[in-house]
Design a protein around this motif. Structure first.
Motif: not given
Length: 141
Positions: A100-122
């Motif tokens: 829940c603390d990780v999400y992906f940004m899809c740009t031009k069809g490619v996923p890039y992993e993003q990590q939420c700061p500690e204590g937060t969820y996407f």
């Protein structure tokens, strides 16, 4: 369409008065909604619009442009599949299926992993990292 709205958003921030948006002292950087490659830098109360270098996105928690990291699972397969957006500059957000603390940004069809700061969820309702109590975290197996 977003590229046409951006100048209006920025002008609106400036017109609202830099004292209500920018701190009067020091340098701060703020992200713009849904535009992860652009940000506003406030210097001594004066806002300026900036853009990250190609291949980087603005991280609001660090107030820096950081490199995008291509996501791969242990087997080398992608964790998520992005929709084909080869003809669009739109960024699509996808929650990680097992964290829940990780999400992906899809740009031009490619996923890039993003990590939420500690204590937060996407939070997929608003596409930002949010307080844990504001997010319904469902893990898919």
């Amino acid at each position: 369409m977003i590229k046409y709205l951006l100048p209006l958003l920025f002008c609106g921030l400036v017109a609202a008065g830099s004292s209500s948006f920018c701190p009067s002292e020091g340098i701060r950087r703020f992200s713009l909604p849904r535009l992860n490659t652009r940000y506003v830098q406030c210097t001594e109360g004066v806002p300026t619009l900036n853009e990250c270098e190609p291949g980087t996105v603005f991280d609001a928690s660090l107030e820096l442009c950081l490199p995008l990291i291509l996501v791969a699972g242990d087997s080398g397969a992608r964790v998520v599949e992005c929709p084909d957006q080869s003809d669009s500059d739109e960024v699509i957000y996808i929650r990680h299926p097992k964290r829940c603390d990780v999400y992906f940004m899809c740009t031009k069809g490619v996923p890039y992993e993003q990590q939420c700061p500690e204590g937060t969820y996407f939070n997929p309702n608003v596409n930002v990292c949010d307080k844990v109590e504001n997010v319904e975290c469902v893990i898919h197996s």
